[in-house]
Write a protein that holds these residues in place. Structure first.
Motif, PDB file in Angstrom:
ATOM      1  N   ASN A 254      55.881  77.181  -0.829  1.00 50.56           N
ATOM      2  CA  ASN A 254      54.429  77.529  -0.227  1.00 50.56           C
ATOM      3  C   ASN A 254      54.627  77.939   1.364  1.00 50.56           C
ATOM      4  OD1 ASN A 254      55.727  74.700   0.631  1.00 50.56           O
ATOM      5  ND2 ASN A 254      53.589  74.305   1.799  1.00 50.56           N
ATOM      6  N   VAL A 255      55.797  77.705   1.980  1.00 51.33           N
ATOM      7  CA  VAL A 255      55.827  78.334   3.106  1.00 51.33           C
ATOM      8  C   VAL A 255      56.308  79.971   3.150  1.00 51.33           C
ATOM      9  CG1 VAL A 255      57.684  78.585   5.396  1.00 51.33           C
ATOM     10  CG2 VAL A 255      56.635  76.382   4.524  1.00 51.33           C
ATOM     11  N   ALA A 256      57.083  80.057   2.055  1.00 49.51           N
ATOM     12  CA  ALA A 256      57.317  81.687   1.701  1.00 49.51           C
ATOM     13  C   ALA A 256      55.991  82.250   1.272  1.00 49.51           C
ATOM     14  CB  ALA A 256      58.303  81.668   0.687  1.00 49.51           C
ATOM     15  N   MET A 257      55.391  81.647   0.494  1.00 52.89           N
ATOM     16  CA  MET A 257      54.030  82.183  -0.051  1.00 52.89           C
ATOM     17  C   MET A 257      53.085  82.498   1.113  1.00 52.89           C
ATOM     18  SD  MET A 257      50.810  80.554  -2.216  1.00 52.89           S
ATOM     19  CE  MET A 257      50.550  79.325  -1.198  1.00 52.89           C
ATOM     20  N   LEU A 276      53.567  92.884   1.350  1.00 54.19           N
ATOM     21  CA  LEU A 276      52.662  93.225   0.155  1.00 54.19           C
ATOM     22  C   LEU A 276      53.525  93.433  -1.363  1.00 54.19           C
ATOM     23  CD1 LEU A 276      50.801  96.521   1.591  1.00 54.19           C
ATOM     24  CD2 LEU A 276      49.659  94.182   0.562  1.00 54.19           C
ATOM     25  N   THR A 277      54.813  93.781  -1.204  1.00 56.26           N
ATOM     26  CA  THR A 277      55.877  93.652  -2.068  1.00 56.26           C
ATOM     27  C   THR A 277      55.992  92.245  -2.711  1.00 56.26           C
ATOM     28  OG1 THR A 277      56.915  95.873  -1.276  1.00 56.26           O
ATOM     29  CG2 THR A 277      58.162  94.597  -2.801  1.00 56.26           C
ATOM     30  N   ALA A 278      56.405  91.578  -1.586  1.00 57.57           N
ATOM     31  CA  ALA A 278      56.658  90.063  -1.980  1.00 57.57           C
ATOM     32  C   ALA A 278      55.543  89.386  -2.953  1.00 57.57           C
ATOM     33  CB  ALA A 278      57.087  89.160  -0.705  1.00 57.57           C
ATOM     34  N   LEU A 279      54.293  89.544  -2.363  1.00 60.82           N
ATOM     35  CA  LEU A 279      53.144  88.903  -2.800  1.00 60.82           C
ATOM     36  C   LEU A 279      52.721  89.459  -4.270  1.00 60.82           C
ATOM     37  CD1 LEU A 279      51.071  86.581  -1.846  1.00 60.82           C
ATOM     38  CD2 LEU A 279      49.656  88.108  -0.878  1.00 60.82           C
ATOM     39  N   ARG A 280      52.901  90.867  -4.372  1.00 64.82           N
ATOM     40  CA  ARG A 280      52.834  91.408  -5.778  1.00 64.82           C
ATOM     41  C   ARG A 280      53.416  90.643  -6.801  1.00 64.82           C
ATOM     42  NH1 ARG A 280      52.925  96.499  -2.828  1.00 64.82           N
ATOM     43  NH2 ARG A 280      50.999  97.341  -2.552  1.00 64.82           N
ATOM     44  N   GLU A 281      54.869  90.546  -6.204  1.00 63.33           N
ATOM     45  CA  GLU A 281      55.761  90.004  -7.432  1.00 63.33           C
ATOM     46  C   GLU A 281      55.571  88.353  -7.623  1.00 63.33           C
ATOM     47  OE1 GLU A 281      59.558  90.368  -5.277  1.00 63.33           O
ATOM     48  OE2 GLU A 281      59.685  92.767  -5.762  1.00 63.33           O
ATOM     49  N   GLU A 282      54.859  87.795  -6.499  1.00 65.05           N
ATOM     50  CA  GLU A 282      54.456  86.347  -6.623  1.00 65.05           C
ATOM     51  C   GLU A 282      53.302  86.106  -7.688  1.00 65.05           C
ATOM     52  OE1 GLU A 282      54.556  84.056  -3.213  1.00 65.05           O
ATOM     53  OE2 GLU A 282      56.367  85.362  -2.337  1.00 65.05           O
ATOM     54  N   LEU A 283      52.310  87.249  -7.474  1.00 67.93           N
ATOM     55  CA  LEU A 283      50.764  86.926  -8.044  1.00 67.93           C
ATOM     56  C   LEU A 283      50.739  86.505  -9.446  1.00 67.93           C
ATOM     57  CD1 LEU A 283      47.973  87.226  -7.445  1.00 67.93           C
ATOM     58  CD2 LEU A 283      48.130  89.773  -8.260  1.00 67.93           C
ATOM     59  N   GLY A 284      51.628  86.951 -10.268  1.00 68.13           N
ATOM     60  CA  GLY A 284      51.719  86.372 -11.727  1.00 68.13           C
ATOM     61  C   GLY A 284      52.017  85.036 -11.874  1.00 68.13           C
ATOM     62  N   GLY A 285      52.655  84.412 -10.994  1.00 71.98           N
ATOM     63  CA  GLY A 285      52.897  83.001 -11.160  1.00 71.98           C
ATOM     64  C   GLY A 285      51.925  82.078 -10.530  1.00 71.98           C
ATOM     65  N   LEU A 286      50.882  82.461  -9.838  1.00 70.21           N
ATOM     66  CA  LEU A 286      50.149  81.764  -8.964  1.00 70.21           C
ATOM     67  C   LEU A 286      48.672  81.541  -9.785  1.00 70.21           C
ATOM     68  CD1 LEU A 286      50.388  83.671  -5.719  1.00 70.21           C
ATOM     69  CD2 LEU A 286      51.673  81.557  -6.667  1.00 70.21           C
ATOM     70  N   THR A 287      48.217  80.303  -9.587  1.00 73.47           N
ATOM     71  CA  THR A 287      46.892  80.117 -10.527  1.00 73.47           C
ATOM     72  C   THR A 287      46.017  79.425  -9.405  1.00 73.47           C
ATOM     73  OG1 THR A 287      47.723  77.870 -10.988  1.00 73.47           O
ATOM     74  CG2 THR A 287      47.976  79.627 -12.612  1.00 73.47           C
ATOM     75  N   GLY A 288      44.566  79.257  -9.604  1.00 70.04           N
ATOM     76  CA  GLY A 288      43.784  78.371  -8.736  1.00 70.04           C
ATOM     77  C   GLY A 288      43.769  78.870  -7.407  1.00 70.04           C
ATOM     78  N   TRP A 289      43.450  78.220  -6.349  1.00 73.76           N
ATOM     79  CA  TRP A 289      43.245  78.643  -5.106  1.00 73.76           C
ATOM     80  C   TRP A 289      44.347  79.460  -4.524  1.00 73.76           C
ATOM     81  CZ3 TRP A 289      46.668  77.498  -1.020  1.00 73.76           C
ATOM     82  CH2 TRP A 289      47.479  76.516  -1.328  1.00 73.76           C
ATOM     83  N   ARG A 290      45.627  79.420  -5.096  1.00 77.11           N
ATOM     84  CA  ARG A 290      46.831  80.105  -4.675  1.00 77.11           C
ATOM     85  C   ARG A 290      46.739  81.511  -5.009  1.00 77.11           C
ATOM     86  NH1 ARG A 290      47.987  75.554  -6.760  1.00 77.11           N
ATOM     87  NH2 ARG A 290      49.106  74.031  -5.419  1.00 77.11           N
ATOM     88  N   GLU A 291      45.944  81.684  -6.288  1.00 80.70           N
ATOM     89  CA  GLU A 291      45.856  83.373  -6.604  1.00 80.70           C
ATOM     90  C   GLU A 291      44.647  83.694  -5.913  1.00 80.70           C
ATOM     91  OE1 GLU A 291      44.345  85.477 -10.579  1.00 80.70           O
ATOM     92  OE2 GLU A 291      44.514  83.425 -10.724  1.00 80.70           O
ATOM     93  N   ASN A 292      43.727  82.905  -5.548  1.00 84.22           N
ATOM     94  CA  ASN A 292      42.627  83.396  -4.825  1.00 84.22           C
ATOM     95  C   ASN A 292      43.120  84.076  -3.657  1.00 84.22           C
ATOM     96  OD1 ASN A 292      40.397  83.392  -6.878  1.00 84.22           O
ATOM     97  ND2 ASN A 292      40.291  81.263  -6.730  1.00 84.22           N
ATOM     98  N   TRP A 293      43.759  83.083  -2.762  1.00 83.86           N
ATOM     99  CA  TRP A 293      44.361  83.547  -1.573  1.00 83.86           C
ATOM    100  C   TRP A 293      45.128  84.675  -1.627  1.00 83.86           C
ATOM    101  CZ3 TRP A 293      46.382  79.298   2.372  1.00 83.86           C
ATOM    102  CH2 TRP A 293      45.333  78.271   2.746  1.00 83.86           C
ATOM    103  N   ALA A 294      46.267  84.695  -2.651  1.00 85.28           N
ATOM    104  CA  ALA A 294      47.003  85.921  -2.863  1.00 85.28           C
ATOM    105  C   ALA A 294      46.212  87.350  -3.008  1.00 85.28           C
ATOM    106  CB  ALA A 294      47.831  85.756  -3.841  1.00 85.28           C
ATOM    107  N   ARG A 295      45.014  87.345  -4.071  1.00 83.85           N
ATOM    108  CA  ARG A 295      44.579  88.288  -4.180  1.00 83.85           C
ATOM    109  C   ARG A 295      43.700  88.938  -2.915  1.00 83.85           C
ATOM    110  NH1 ARG A 295      44.275  90.335  -9.160  1.00 83.85           N
ATOM    111  NH2 ARG A 295      44.907  88.773 -10.870  1.00 83.85           N
ATOM    112  N   PHE A 296      43.198  87.771  -1.916  1.00 85.93           N
ATOM    113  CA  PHE A 296      42.346  88.212  -0.940  1.00 85.93           C
ATOM    114  C   PHE A 296      43.115  89.207  -0.002  1.00 85.93           C
ATOM    115  CE2 PHE A 296      41.181  87.100   3.637  1.00 85.93           C
ATOM    116  CZ  PHE A 296      39.833  87.658   3.575  1.00 85.93           C
ATOM    117  N   PHE A 297      44.522  88.630   0.487  1.00 83.95           N
ATOM    118  CA  PHE A 297      45.483  88.898   1.295  1.00 83.95           C
ATOM    119  C   PHE A 297      45.901  90.241   0.814  1.00 83.95           C
ATOM    120  CE2 PHE A 297      45.099  84.902   3.413  1.00 83.95           C
ATOM    121  CZ  PHE A 297      44.991  85.255   4.566  1.00 83.95           C
ATOM    122  N   LEU A 298      46.378  90.701  -0.385  1.00 81.35           N
ATOM    123  CA  LEU A 298      46.663  91.851  -0.937  1.00 81.35           C
ATOM    124  C   LEU A 298      45.622  92.624  -0.946  1.00 81.35           C
ATOM    125  CD1 LEU A 298      48.411  90.696  -4.405  1.00 81.35           C
ATOM    126  CD2 LEU A 298      49.553  92.123  -2.674  1.00 81.35           C
TER     127      LEU A 298
END
Length: 355
Positions: A254-257, A276-298
């Motif tokens: 969670n700290v890395a994310m 951006l590179t790191a978060l694109r790689e992580e996006l496929g494994g994220l769900t729920g609020w984590r995915e929404n946070w990731a998409r927002f920052f991407l």
């Protein structure tokens, strides 16, 4: 003479034996406030809970610890559930604690019926007393204040209570208070799903940076790392020249994310590209609020360098948030809609911007 000494010897032995028996029956100093024949101490509880009877062991900021039952179990009742305490032992601070218990019960009850406006001033005052403590009463205060500030959209003022609530829960402290409300701290990541490291205004960000500078995680390395990352995010929004904090030791997932998300909106292009590179790689494994946070920052990161009015994949990520999470993530959804509307205006599409 010998018989007299013998009698005296037997008498002395008997008296010594009696003294040992009597001495063994006297409790050690501090072991109990009451003798066996005294009336038991009583803790009267709120919310339809029955009283606790036994021997009070301690009265302090955490609540009242009482030894009860045949097996002499120790039970600590937090102050928000205590109505009154009856004890014959000296308790010079009891009245002060009972006044605090009344205030905390009123505040907690108001939060549970969603009356945040009246609850927040009480909890704000109590928070200054309980921050840094690690027990259930401190958790009730921190989480209650967090709920109040999230409810009115004061996300900058919610960060410190969120860190405290997460820190206390990570110390294996729990509470039945607020059990009828949705959780505000994720049990796995110990982040608040409603508190992304992004703010729409800057009025309190300097104050937040200063408070995070002084924040003491009480030895919890992960909470300290999260605090440093929120501080970095606030500094980025203030002056765009903030240094990325070093993560001491191995970072949790969670700290890395969180670090990757904040890096996505860094003014430093190399850091932003890395995020951006790191978060694109992580996006496929994220769900729920984590995915929404990731998409927002991407979305934010990918639109920073986009020409005005140009639609990009970043805008698609931003559109995902209001389309899929307008109820669960109202704050992020609102910000995403605002950015999308501004892009539509830049393209001269006023109809899309208004809708």
């Amino acid at each position: 003479m010998d018989k007299q000494h013998s009698a005296r010897g037997r008498t002395g032995l008997m008296l010594a034996a009696i003294a040992m028996v009597i001495g063994s029956a006297v409790p050690a100093v501090g072991a109990s406030a009451l003798d066996a024949g005294d009336a038991p101490d009583r803790v009267l509880r709120r919310g339809g809970l029955g009283p606790l009877e036994g021997h009070i062991v301690s009265i302090d900021g955490a609540g009242v610890t009482i030894r009860t039952g045949e097996f002499e179990r120790h039970h600590t009742e937090p102050w928000d559930r205590i109505r009154d305490v009856t004890t014959e032992a000296p308790a010079p601070t009891l009245d002060e604690y009972l006044d605090r218990a009344e205030k905390l019960w009123r505040a907690r009850s108001r939060v549970e019926r969603m009356d945040m406006r009246l609850a927040e001033p009480l909890l704000e005052d109590l928070f200054e007393t309980y921050r840094g403590r690690t027990h259930e009463t401190a958790l009730v205060v921190a989480e209650g204040l967090l709920r109040c500030r999230l409810a009115r959209g004061a996300n900058d003022l919610a960060v410190i209570p969120a860190l405290e609530a997460a820190r206390i829960r990570r110390a294996d402290v729990s509470t039945s208070s607020y059990a009828n409300l949705d959780p505000v701290i994720d049990a796995n990541d110990h982040l608040s799903p409603q508190l992304p490291p992004f703010w729409t205004g800057q009025s309190n960000l300097r104050r937040l940076v200063s408070e995070l500078e002084r924040y003491d995680a009480q030895g919890d390395a992960e909470i300290d790392q999260i605090a440093r990352l929120y501080q970095w995010a606030a500094r980025e929004q203030l002056d765009s020249e903030a240094d990325r904090p070093a993560i001491r030791g191995e970072a949790s997932d969670n700290v890395a994310m969180l670090r990757s998300m904040i890096a996505c909106v860094s003014a430093d292009e190399s850091i932003r590209r890395e995020g951006l590179t790191a978060l694109r790689e992580e996006l496929g494994g994220l769900t729920g609020w984590r995915e929404n946070w990731a998409r927002f920052f991407l979305g934010l990161g990918e639109t920073i360098d986009a020409p005005d009015g140009r639609w990009t994949l970043g805008h698609v990520h931003l559109a995902h948030v209001p389309a899929r999470a307008s109820r669960s993530q109202p704050y992020l959804a609102g910000v995403a809609i605002q950015i999308l509307a501004e892009t539509a205006r830049d393209r001269g599409d006023d109809v899309a911007a208004e809708n």
